[in-house]
Write an enzyme that holds these catalytic residues in place. Structure first.
Site, PDB file in Angstrom:
ATOM      1  N   ASP A  34       0.949  -1.217   0.146  1.00  0.00           N
ATOM      2  CA  ASP A  34       0.212  -0.050   0.104  1.00  0.00           C
ATOM      3  C   ASP A  34       0.916   1.295  -0.044  1.00  0.00           C
ATOM      4  O   ASP A  34       2.152   0.992   0.265  1.00  0.00           O
ATOM      5  CB  ASP A  34      -0.864   0.066   1.385  1.00  0.00           C
ATOM      6  N   ASP A  51       3.777   3.278  -4.256  1.00  0.00           N
ATOM      7  CA  ASP A  51       2.526   3.626  -5.091  1.00  0.00           C
ATOM      8  C   ASP A  51       2.580   2.829  -6.391  1.00  0.00           C
ATOM      9  O   ASP A  51       3.412   2.718  -7.069  1.00  0.00           O
ATOM     10  CB  ASP A  51       2.972   5.167  -5.237  1.00  0.00           C
ATOM     11  N   LEU A  71      -6.626  -4.623  -4.368  1.00  0.00           N
ATOM     12  CA  LEU A  71      -7.869  -3.975  -3.659  1.00  0.00           C
ATOM     13  C   LEU A  71      -7.492  -2.294  -3.988  1.00  0.00           C
ATOM     14  O   LEU A  71      -8.185  -1.443  -3.832  1.00  0.00           O
ATOM     15  CB  LEU A  71      -7.830  -4.038  -2.391  1.00  0.00           C
ATOM     16  N   SER A 111     -16.568  -3.720  -8.573  1.00  0.00           N
ATOM     17  CA  SER A 111     -17.654  -3.208  -7.557  1.00  0.00           C
ATOM     18  C   SER A 111     -19.303  -3.144  -8.506  1.00  0.00           C
ATOM     19  O   SER A 111     -19.365  -3.271  -9.451  1.00  0.00           O
ATOM     20  CB  SER A 111     -17.360  -1.671  -7.499  1.00  0.00           C
ATOM     21  N   ASN A 112     -20.214  -3.017  -7.626  1.00  0.00           N
ATOM     22  CA  ASN A 112     -21.485  -3.168  -8.062  1.00  0.00           C
ATOM     23  C   ASN A 112     -21.898  -1.844  -8.860  1.00  0.00           C
ATOM     24  O   ASN A 112     -22.613  -1.815  -9.794  1.00  0.00           O
ATOM     25  CB  ASN A 112     -22.370  -2.994  -7.038  1.00  0.00           C
ATOM     26  N   HIS A 113     -20.904  -0.712  -8.832  1.00  0.00           N
ATOM     27  CA  HIS A 113     -21.178   0.355  -9.613  1.00  0.00           C
ATOM     28  C   HIS A 113     -20.747  -0.017 -11.019  1.00  0.00           C
ATOM     29  O   HIS A 113     -20.835   1.013 -12.006  1.00  0.00           O
ATOM     30  CB  HIS A 113     -20.355   1.271  -9.100  1.00  0.00           C
ATOM     31  N   TYR A 136     -15.886   6.320 -11.318  1.00  0.00           N
ATOM     32  CA  TYR A 136     -15.444   5.137 -10.570  1.00  0.00           C
ATOM     33  C   TYR A 136     -15.974   3.865 -11.227  1.00  0.00           C
ATOM     34  O   TYR A 136     -15.194   2.903 -11.287  1.00  0.00           O
ATOM     35  CB  TYR A 136     -15.978   5.459  -9.191  1.00  0.00           C
ATOM     36  N   LYS A 140     -13.912   0.547 -12.742  1.00  0.00           N
ATOM     37  CA  LYS A 140     -14.095  -0.961 -12.380  1.00  0.00           C
ATOM     38  C   LYS A 140     -14.281  -1.755 -13.708  1.00  0.00           C
ATOM     39  O   LYS A 140     -13.872  -2.850 -13.960  1.00  0.00           O
ATOM     40  CB  LYS A 140     -15.079  -1.074 -11.490  1.00  0.00           C
ATOM     41  N   SER A 165     -21.846  -3.244  -0.465  1.00  0.00           N
ATOM     42  CA  SER A 165     -21.415  -2.257   0.468  1.00  0.00           C
ATOM     43  C   SER A 165     -20.798  -2.986   1.719  1.00  0.00           C
ATOM     44  O   SER A 165     -21.492  -3.675   2.345  1.00  0.00           O
ATOM     45  CB  SER A 165     -22.719  -1.537   0.851  1.00  0.00           C
TER      46      SER A 165
HETATM   47  N1  LIG Z   1     -15.650  -0.575   0.605  1.00  0.00           N
HETATM   48  C1  LIG Z   1     -16.868  -0.987  -0.205  1.00  0.00           C
HETATM   49  O1  LIG Z   1     -17.697  -1.054  -0.054  1.00  0.00           O
HETATM   50  C2  LIG Z   1     -16.216  -1.307  -1.784  1.00  0.00           C
HETATM   51  C3  LIG Z   1     -17.311  -1.836  -2.566  1.00  0.00           C
HETATM   52  C4  LIG Z   1     -16.905  -1.992  -3.774  1.00  0.00           C
HETATM   53  C5  LIG Z   1     -15.821  -2.012  -4.117  1.00  0.00           C
HETATM   54  N2  LIG Z   1     -14.745  -1.768  -3.445  1.00  0.00           N
HETATM   55  C6  LIG Z   1     -13.323  -1.902  -3.644  1.00  0.00           C
HETATM   56  O2  LIG Z   1     -12.594  -2.449  -2.774  1.00  0.00           O
HETATM   57  C7  LIG Z   1     -11.138  -2.010  -2.944  1.00  0.00           C
HETATM   58  C8  LIG Z   1     -10.717  -1.653  -1.347  1.00  0.00           C
HETATM   59  O3  LIG Z   1     -11.796  -0.808  -1.074  1.00  0.00           O
HETATM   60  P1  LIG Z   1     -11.675   0.046   0.565  1.00  0.00           P
HETATM   61  O4  LIG Z   1     -12.996   0.315   0.806  1.00  0.00           O
HETATM   62  O5  LIG Z   1     -10.769  -1.066   1.413  1.00  0.00           O
HETATM   63  O6  LIG Z   1     -10.921   1.469   0.220  1.00  0.00           O
HETATM   64  P2  LIG Z   1      -9.929   1.920   1.048  1.00  0.00           P
HETATM   65  O7  LIG Z   1      -9.958   3.344   0.565  1.00  0.00           O
HETATM   66  O8  LIG Z   1      -9.942   2.133   2.514  1.00  0.00           O
HETATM   67  O9  LIG Z   1      -8.640   1.175   0.852  1.00  0.00           O
HETATM   68  C9  LIG Z   1      -7.824   1.351  -0.417  1.00  0.00           C
HETATM   69  C10 LIG Z   1      -6.378   1.489  -0.259  1.00  0.00           C
HETATM   70  O10 LIG Z   1      -5.690   1.460  -1.384  1.00  0.00           O
HETATM   71  C11 LIG Z   1      -4.614   2.181  -1.253  1.00  0.00           C
HETATM   72  N3  LIG Z   1      -4.115   2.861  -2.817  1.00  0.00           N
HETATM   73  C12 LIG Z   1      -4.922   3.622  -3.296  1.00  0.00           C
HETATM   74  N4  LIG Z   1      -4.260   4.031  -4.491  1.00  0.00           N
HETATM   75  C13 LIG Z   1      -3.046   3.412  -4.392  1.00  0.00           C
HETATM   76  C14 LIG Z   1      -1.903   3.633  -5.358  1.00  0.00           C
HETATM   77  N5  LIG Z   1      -1.826   4.146  -6.296  1.00  0.00           N
HETATM   78  N6  LIG Z   1      -0.742   2.792  -4.817  1.00  0.00           N
HETATM   79  C15 LIG Z   1      -0.584   2.139  -3.507  1.00  0.00           C
HETATM   80  N7  LIG Z   1      -1.881   2.171  -2.824  1.00  0.00           N
HETATM   81  C16 LIG Z   1      -2.906   2.702  -3.293  1.00  0.00           C
HETATM   82  C17 LIG Z   1      -4.683   3.402  -0.328  1.00  0.00           C
HETATM   83  O11 LIG Z   1      -3.819   3.888   0.241  1.00  0.00           O
HETATM   84  C18 LIG Z   1      -5.914   2.555   0.680  1.00  0.00           C
HETATM   85  O12 LIG Z   1      -5.397   2.143   1.753  1.00  0.00           O
HETATM   86  C19 LIG Z   1     -11.127  -0.641  -3.709  1.00  0.00           C
HETATM   87  O13 LIG Z   1     -10.653  -0.999  -5.056  1.00  0.00           O
HETATM   88  C20 LIG Z   1     -12.683  -0.399  -3.961  1.00  0.00           C
HETATM   89  O14 LIG Z   1     -12.907   0.072  -5.099  1.00  0.00           O
HETATM   90  C21 LIG Z   1     -15.049  -1.372  -2.157  1.00  0.00           C
END
Ligand SMILES: NC(=O)c1ccc[n+]([C@@H]2O[C@H](COP(=O)([O-])OP(=O)(O)OC[C@H]3O[C@@H](n4cnc5c(N)ncnc54)[C@H](O)[C@@H]3O)[C@@H](O)[C@H]2O)c1
Length: 266
Positions: A34, A51, A71, A111-113, A136, A140, A165
């Site tokens: 991360d 990154d 993720l 994602s569902n989106h 967004y 996806k 969600s």
């Molecule tokens: N939370 C939900 O309800 C949900 C629903 C559908 C999909 N998702 C997907 O699941 C994944 C995780 O979601 P989350 O809720 O844990 O989000 P979050 O924001 O809590 O975690 C995402 C992590 O990715 C890291 N990150 C982002 N860009 C980065 C980069 N360029 N390099 C390195 N690290 C990077 C961030 O630092 C963060 O810790 C995402 O891809 C999100 O789109 C989440």
């Protein structure tokens, strides 16, 4: 202990921390990558900070891994200035590095989106054309297409997890259908990581909500059998819904559909 070496990108985020807790000590190696700092819990874990918009960091992260769980990214609607680097460029870098490193399986947090503009009356499966509801959601769809291409062209197992969600508990009426509990999210990821070779699979990341309107024929193949049901919260959440004509009420994507909604023909 399982012999797999597993990389989780975005490991410091909400879902990443949930998976980390659930999977700690389970694999020969669990690498947590991360741009924020992730903390190791177990001797079989490594943390890597950097990154994924930098291809060299992606290559370092995937080296010697068997399974990639991707993720990392912006988890909600945002300007293109954010979506392009974090959800498009970073995903290209990570998947391409995974291919070059011989990773056998890509599990993609979609994602569902991706199907958000489907009408709420419709039950949505995995065969219908996508209807993204936001920049967004489009990102996806891009990640899904890229993962599928790696499956078809390079023979890498690929799973799209179309997550609903992810919350401690559902927070409004829509989430009575779309909620995934922490326990079910961890189970889904574990199944996608560990199932016997599956080629390609799509599973909605949703609990066993009796109001769920997404069907996942591949769930059984992966062994995903969710345990929780949002219905136990229905009494307190039923009232928390938008007005019926609001796009947030009419489509699966909820509030994402209402953002910037400017159609004049309905
Ligand atoms: N939370 C939900 O309800 C949900 C629903 C559908 C999909 N998702 C997907 O699941 C994944 C995780 O979601 P989350 O809720 O844990 O989000 P979050 O924001 O809590 O975690 C995402 C992590 O990715 C890291 N990150 C982002 N860009 C980065 C980069 N360029 N390099 C390195 N690290 C990077 C961030 O630092 C963060 O810790 C995402 O891809 C999100 O789109 C989440």
């Amino acid at each position: 202990m399982n012999d797999l070496r597993v990389l989780i990108t975005g490991a410091a985020g909400g879902i990443g921390r949930c998976l980390h807790r659930a999977l700690s000590g389970r694999y020969r190696l669990l690498r947590l990558a991360d741009r924020a700092v992730a903390t190791c819990l177990h001797p079989s874990e490594q943390a890597l900070t950097g990154d994924f918009t930098e291809a060299a960091f992606a290559a370092r992260a995937v080296a010697d891994m068997d399974v990639l769980v991707h993720l990392a990214g912006m988890p909600k609607e945002a300007p293109w200035e954010t979506i392009l680097p974090d959800n498009i460029v970073a995903t290209v870098n990570v998947f391409e590095a995974a291919r070059a490193a011989g990773v056998q399986r890509i599990v993609f947090a979609s994602s569902n989106h991706a199907i958000g503009f489907r009408a709420v009356e419709e039950t949505v499966g995995i065969g219908e054309p996508v209807r993204p509801d936001s920049r967004y959601g489009v990102s996806k769809v891009f990640g899904e297409a890229l993962a599928r291409m790696y499956a078809d062209k390079y023979g890498i197992d690929a799973a799209w997890l179309r997550i609903g969600s992810f919350r401690e508990r559902p927070e409004d009426a829509r989430q009575l259908a779309t909620w995934i509990s922490h326990r079910d999210m961890a189970a889904l990821a574990r199944c996608a990581i560990e199932a016997p070779p599956y080629g390609f699979a799509v599973v909605y990341g949703v609990s066993a909500n009796r109001r769920a309107r997404w069907t996942s024929p591949d769930a059984a193949r992966l062994g995903y059998a969710p345990q929780d049901d949002a219905e136990e919260y229905a009494g307190e959440l039923e009232m928390l819904r938008p007005a019926p004509r609001d796009p947030a009420a009419r489509f699966h994507g909820g509030a994402y559909c209402a953002m910037e909604y400017a159609r004049r023909d309905d």
